[in-house]
Design a protein around this motif. Structure first.
Motif, PDB file in Angstrom:
ATOM      1  N   GLY A 151      33.489  20.565  34.606  1.00  0.00           N
ATOM      2  CA  GLY A 151      32.528  20.200  35.631  1.00  0.00           C
ATOM      3  C   GLY A 151      31.385  21.184  35.704  1.00  0.00           C
ATOM      4  O   GLY A 151      31.324  22.159  34.941  1.00  0.00           O
ATOM      5  N   GLU A 152      30.468  20.905  36.626  1.00  0.00           N
ATOM      6  CA  GLU A 152      29.269  21.727  36.779  1.00  0.00           C
ATOM      7  C   GLU A 152      29.017  21.999  38.250  1.00  0.00           C
ATOM      8  O   GLU A 152      29.124  21.092  39.086  1.00  0.00           O
ATOM      9  CB  GLU A 152      28.062  20.999  36.153  1.00  0.00           C
ATOM     10  CG  GLU A 152      26.780  21.810  36.155  1.00  0.00           C
ATOM     11  CD  GLU A 152      25.665  21.092  35.425  1.00  0.00           C
ATOM     12  OE1 GLU A 152      25.615  21.175  34.180  1.00  0.00           O
ATOM     13  OE2 GLU A 152      24.857  20.422  36.106  1.00  0.00           O
ATOM     14  N   LEU A 153      28.698  23.231  38.550  1.00  0.00           N
ATOM     15  CA  LEU A 153      28.417  23.655  39.917  1.00  0.00           C
ATOM     16  C   LEU A 153      27.052  24.323  39.926  1.00  0.00           C
ATOM     17  O   LEU A 153      26.735  25.131  39.051  1.00  0.00           O
ATOM     18  CB  LEU A 153      29.492  24.629  40.408  1.00  0.00           C
ATOM     19  CG  LEU A 153      30.924  24.069  40.419  1.00  0.00           C
ATOM     20  CD1 LEU A 153      31.937  25.195  40.550  1.00  0.00           C
ATOM     21  CD2 LEU A 153      31.100  23.059  41.542  1.00  0.00           C
ATOM     22  N   THR A 154      26.231  24.008  40.930  1.00  0.00           N
ATOM     23  CA  THR A 154      24.854  24.509  40.956  1.00  0.00           C
ATOM     24  C   THR A 154      24.615  25.415  42.164  1.00  0.00           C
ATOM     25  O   THR A 154      25.364  25.403  43.139  1.00  0.00           O
ATOM     26  CB  THR A 154      23.854  23.343  41.005  1.00  0.00           C
ATOM     27  OG1 THR A 154      24.071  22.581  42.209  1.00  0.00           O
ATOM     28  CG2 THR A 154      24.030  22.425  39.804  1.00  0.00           C
ATOM     29  N   GLY A 155      23.528  26.188  42.061  1.00  0.00           N
ATOM     30  CA  GLY A 155      23.125  27.053  43.165  1.00  0.00           C
ATOM     31  C   GLY A 155      24.063  28.216  43.405  1.00  0.00           C
ATOM     32  O   GLY A 155      24.193  28.685  44.540  1.00  0.00           O
ATOM     33  N   ILE A 156      24.690  28.723  42.351  1.00  0.00           N
ATOM     34  CA  ILE A 156      25.660  29.811  42.500  1.00  0.00           C
ATOM     35  C   ILE A 156      24.917  31.141  42.417  1.00  0.00           C
ATOM     36  O   ILE A 156      24.356  31.498  41.386  1.00  0.00           O
ATOM     37  CB  ILE A 156      26.748  29.739  41.409  1.00  0.00           C
ATOM     38  CG1 ILE A 156      27.318  28.326  41.313  1.00  0.00           C
ATOM     39  CG2 ILE A 156      27.835  30.758  41.703  1.00  0.00           C
ATOM     40  CD1 ILE A 156      27.900  27.799  42.591  1.00  0.00           C
ATOM     41  N   VAL A 188      15.692  28.138  38.640  1.00  0.00           N
ATOM     42  CA  VAL A 188      14.489  28.685  39.260  1.00  0.00           C
ATOM     43  C   VAL A 188      14.825  29.106  40.684  1.00  0.00           C
ATOM     44  O   VAL A 188      15.336  28.306  41.477  1.00  0.00           O
ATOM     45  CB  VAL A 188      13.346  27.656  39.264  1.00  0.00           C
ATOM     46  CG1 VAL A 188      12.120  28.215  39.984  1.00  0.00           C
ATOM     47  CG2 VAL A 188      12.976  27.268  37.844  1.00  0.00           C
ATOM     48  N   SER A 189      14.566  30.367  41.004  1.00  0.00           N
ATOM     49  CA  SER A 189      14.923  30.909  42.312  1.00  0.00           C
ATOM     50  C   SER A 189      13.686  31.507  42.969  1.00  0.00           C
ATOM     51  O   SER A 189      12.890  32.196  42.308  1.00  0.00           O
ATOM     52  CB  SER A 189      15.995  31.997  42.174  1.00  0.00           C
ATOM     53  OG  SER A 189      17.104  31.536  41.435  1.00  0.00           O
ATOM     54  N   LEU A 190      13.515  31.252  44.255  1.00  0.00           N
ATOM     55  CA  LEU A 190      12.420  31.888  44.988  1.00  0.00           C
ATOM     56  C   LEU A 190      12.647  33.390  45.059  1.00  0.00           C
ATOM     57  O   LEU A 190      11.734  34.182  44.824  1.00  0.00           O
ATOM     58  CB  LEU A 190      12.319  31.301  46.404  1.00  0.00           C
ATOM     59  CG  LEU A 190      11.290  31.968  47.319  1.00  0.00           C
ATOM     60  CD1 LEU A 190       9.878  31.798  46.773  1.00  0.00           C
ATOM     61  CD2 LEU A 190      11.395  31.410  48.740  1.00  0.00           C
ATOM     62  N   ASP A 191      13.870  33.785  45.380  1.00  0.00           N
ATOM     63  CA  ASP A 191      14.222  35.200  45.473  1.00  0.00           C
ATOM     64  C   ASP A 191      14.738  35.667  44.118  1.00  0.00           C
ATOM     65  O   ASP A 191      15.878  35.389  43.751  1.00  0.00           O
ATOM     66  CB  ASP A 191      15.281  35.395  46.559  1.00  0.00           C
ATOM     67  CG  ASP A 191      15.744  36.836  46.674  1.00  0.00           C
ATOM     68  OD1 ASP A 191      15.077  37.722  46.103  1.00  0.00           O
ATOM     69  OD2 ASP A 191      16.779  37.060  47.319  1.00  0.00           O
ATOM     70  N   LEU A 192      13.894  36.375  43.395  1.00  0.00           N
ATOM     71  CA  LEU A 192      14.277  36.821  42.056  1.00  0.00           C
ATOM     72  C   LEU A 192      15.287  37.952  42.081  1.00  0.00           C
ATOM     73  O   LEU A 192      15.881  38.271  41.046  1.00  0.00           O
ATOM     74  CB  LEU A 192      13.023  37.265  41.289  1.00  0.00           C
ATOM     75  CG  LEU A 192      11.960  36.180  41.085  1.00  0.00           C
ATOM     76  CD1 LEU A 192      10.739  36.757  40.372  1.00  0.00           C
ATOM     77  CD2 LEU A 192      12.521  34.997  40.318  1.00  0.00           C
ATOM     78  N   THR A 193      15.501  38.574  43.236  1.00  0.00           N
ATOM     79  CA  THR A 193      16.467  39.671  43.328  1.00  0.00           C
ATOM     80  C   THR A 193      17.888  39.172  43.600  1.00  0.00           C
ATOM     81  O   THR A 193      18.831  39.954  43.533  1.00  0.00           O
ATOM     82  CB  THR A 193      16.064  40.659  44.434  1.00  0.00           C
ATOM     83  OG1 THR A 193      16.059  39.989  45.701  1.00  0.00           O
ATOM     84  CG2 THR A 193      14.678  41.234  44.168  1.00  0.00           C
ATOM     85  N   ARG A 194      18.026  37.898  43.946  1.00  0.00           N
ATOM     86  CA  ARG A 194      19.357  37.278  44.083  1.00  0.00           C
ATOM     87  C   ARG A 194      19.293  35.933  43.363  1.00  0.00           C
ATOM     88  O   ARG A 194      19.206  34.882  43.994  1.00  0.00           O
ATOM     89  CB  ARG A 194      19.757  37.117  45.546  1.00  0.00           C
ATOM     90  CG  ARG A 194      21.157  36.491  45.733  1.00  0.00           C
ATOM     91  CD  ARG A 194      21.582  36.471  47.192  1.00  0.00           C
ATOM     92  NE  ARG A 194      21.960  37.782  47.637  1.00  0.00           N
ATOM     93  CZ  ARG A 194      21.822  38.220  48.892  1.00  0.00           C
ATOM     94  NH1 ARG A 194      21.284  37.444  49.802  1.00  0.00           N
ATOM     95  NH2 ARG A 194      22.203  39.448  49.216  1.00  0.00           N
ATOM     96  N   PRO A 195      19.320  35.968  42.038  1.00  0.00           N
ATOM     97  CA  PRO A 195      19.088  34.752  41.259  1.00  0.00           C
ATOM     98  C   PRO A 195      20.236  33.751  41.377  1.00  0.00           C
ATOM     99  O   PRO A 195      21.392  34.112  41.560  1.00  0.00           O
ATOM    100  CB  PRO A 195      18.955  35.277  39.829  1.00  0.00           C
ATOM    101  CG  PRO A 195      19.721  36.563  39.828  1.00  0.00           C
ATOM    102  CD  PRO A 195      19.543  37.148  41.190  1.00  0.00           C
ATOM    103  N   LEU A 196      19.873  32.482  41.257  1.00  0.00           N
ATOM    104  CA  LEU A 196      20.835  31.388  41.271  1.00  0.00           C
ATOM    105  C   LEU A 196      21.076  30.909  39.848  1.00  0.00           C
ATOM    106  O   LEU A 196      20.259  31.134  38.956  1.00  0.00           O
ATOM    107  CB  LEU A 196      20.326  30.236  42.131  1.00  0.00           C
ATOM    108  CG  LEU A 196      19.939  30.556  43.575  1.00  0.00           C
ATOM    109  CD1 LEU A 196      19.439  29.296  44.268  1.00  0.00           C
ATOM    110  CD2 LEU A 196      21.104  31.163  44.332  1.00  0.00           C
ATOM    111  N   ALA A 197      22.191  30.237  39.657  1.00  0.00           N
ATOM    112  CA  ALA A 197      22.511  29.730  38.326  1.00  0.00           C
ATOM    113  C   ALA A 197      23.401  28.504  38.437  1.00  0.00           C
ATOM    114  O   ALA A 197      24.044  28.258  39.471  1.00  0.00           O
ATOM    115  CB  ALA A 197      23.206  30.806  37.483  1.00  0.00           C
TER     116      ALA A 197
END
Length: 363
Positions: A151-156, A188-197
Motif C-alpha cells: 500500500g501507499e501512505l501520503t503526507g508522512i 512538495v512541502s511548504l515547510d522545508l525543515t519538516r519535509p513530507l513524503a
C-alpha cells in the motif's frame, strides 16, 4: 466526595529552565539561521549533526522513555521545553515525530526493543500516519497479504529521516517496518525543515508490535499537545525579534517601535503569546499528570495555530523590506507556523472535539 482534579502547574521549574538554557546553547551552535536556510535549500533538509548532539550528546531522544528501556524517564513537561527551543530555531530535526509521536506509539505497544533503539537516538522512528491527522480521526492503513505489507501512505512527516516506520495495517495491527524495505518519495512541502513524503510498501516485511487504534490515538494526542509548545517557541521568537528590530530601526530620526500604532500591535501580540504559553503549558502538564488530557490538548490546539501564524506574519510585515528577503529567517518561522496550523488536526477540528468534550455542541 468525588476527588477534585489538581490545578495544572503552568510555571517552569529550575530544572526546566536549566534544560532550556542548555538546549538553546546547543542550537545556537548547530542551528543558526544561515545554516538552516542553506540546508532547507539542499536535498538533505534534516541536520544529522544537530540530531546527534540533541539525541546522543544530551540524551533528549529518550526523555519520555523509562530508564529501564534506556531512556531518561522524564515527563512531557521537559519535552515541551525542548520543543519550545526547537520551535524558536525552526530546527530541521525529527524530534517531534520520533521522540514524541513514534515513542508514544511504542509506549502504548510496550515494545521494549524499539524503545531502546529510539532512546539512544541512533534510530529514528516515524509513525506512518499523515501529519494532518487529528487525534481520534480515521487514518489510512495498508493491506496485509501473506504476511507482507502492501500500500501507499501520503503526507508522512520526516519519513526521509526514518530508520524504522510504524505502519498501521488493515488487520488492526501496527507493524514495525525497516525504512530500507519501503520506498520513500519526497512530496512538495511548504515547510522545508519538516519535509513530507509518500511511503510505498510492495511486499515489505513487518513485525506486529501491537494494536494500531489505541497506539495511534495516544501518539497523535501527545503530538498535538506538545506541538503547541513548538508553536509557542515560534511565536515567542517572532515577537522577541520584532521588538528588538523595531527598537533599533529608525525612521524620521526616531525608533520605529516608538510609534503608537506599532506599540498597540505588539502589545496585542504579547497578550496572545502569553495566553498561548498558558495553553501550551497546560497541555504539557496534563499529558504529564494524566488529568483532563483531552480537554487540555484540544484547548491548546484550538488556540495555538492562529497565534503562531499571526506572530510570524506580524514579524514579516514589521521587519519591512528585510523581512521579505530569503536571507532573513522569518520566512522559516512563517512556513513552519503555517504547516503546524494543520498538523495533528486543524484548530477547527480541535474546537469541534472540545465542544463534544464539554457538551457545548453548536445548535
Amino acid at each position: 466526595m468525588k476527588p477534585q482534579p489538581t490545578q495544572p502547574d503552568l510555571l517552569y521549574s529550575e530544572e526546566e529552565e536549566a534544560l532550556r538554557a542548555a538546549v538553546r546553547d546547543l542550537l545556537a551552535d548547530h542551528c543558526d539561521a544561515p545554516s538552516v536556510i542553506a540546508r532547507a535549500e539542499s536535498d538533505t533538509p534534516h541536520d544529522p549533526a544537530a540530531w546527534k548532539a540533541l539525541a546522543d550528546g544530551m540524551g533528549l531522544a529518550g526523555l519520555l522513555i523509562p530508564e529501564a528501556q534506556g531512556g531518561q524517564g522524564a515527563t512531557h513537561r521537559e519535552t515541551a521545553v525542548v520543543l519550545e527551543e526547537l520551535g524558536r530555531a525552526v530546527a530541521p530535526v525529527p524530534y517531534l515525530t520520533s521522540a514524541v509521536v513514534a515513542t508514544e506509539a511504542l509506549l502504548a505497544c510496550q515494545d521494549e526493543d524499539l524503545l531502546g533503539r529510539l532512546a539512544s537516538g541512533r534510530t529514528v522512528g516515524v509513525l506512518a500516519v499523515g501529519l494532518h491527522t487529528a487525534p481520534g480521526a480515521a487514518f489510512p492503513a495498508v493491506r496485509l497479504e501473506a504476511g507482507a505489507l502492501h500500500g501507499e501512505l501520503t503526507g508522512i512527516a520526516d519519513a526521509a529521516a526514518a530508520d524504522v516506520l510504524l505502519v498501521p495495517a488493515a488487520d488492526g495491527g501496527l507493524y514495525a517496518v525497516e525504512a530500507a524495505d519501503a520506498t520513500v518519495t519526497p512530496q512538495v512541502s511548504l515547510d522545508l525543515t519538516r519535509p513530507l513524503a509518500t511511503v510505498a510498501l510492495a511486499g515489505a516485511p513487518g513485525r506486529r508490535i501491537g494494536d494500531a487504534g489505541p497506539a495511534v490515538r495516544r501518539a497523535l494526542r501527545a503530538g498535538a499537545g506538545l506541538l503547541a509548545s513548538e508553536q509557542l517557541g515560534l511565536a515567542d521568537w517572532a515577537l522577541t525579534e520584532t521588538v528588538r528590530y523595531l527598537k533599533d530601526r529608525k525612521q524620521f530620526n526616531r525608533p520605529v517601535g516608538g510609534f503608537q500604532a506599532l506599540k498597540h500591535r505588539l502589545a496585542q501580540l504579547w497578550l496572545e503569546v502569553v495566553n498561548l504559553r498558558a495553553a501550551a503549558r497546560g497541555a504539557a502538564d496534563a499529558l504529564a499528570t494524566g488529568d483532563d488530557v483531552e480537554v487540555s490538548v484540544a484547548v491548546a490546539q484550538a488556540y495555538a495555530a492562529s497565534v503562531a501564524v499571526r506572530a510570524a506574519e506580524e514579524a514579516l510585515q514589521l521587519h519591512g523590506g528585510i523581512g521579505m528577503t530569503w536571507e532573513h529567517p522569518v520566512h522559516l518561522c512563517l512556513k513552519r507556523a503555517k504547516a503546524d496550523s494543520i498538523a495533528y488536526g486543524t484548530a477547527g477540528a480541535h474546537r469541534e472535539a472540545l465542544a463534544e468534550l464539554v457538551d457545548l455542541r453548536a445548535p
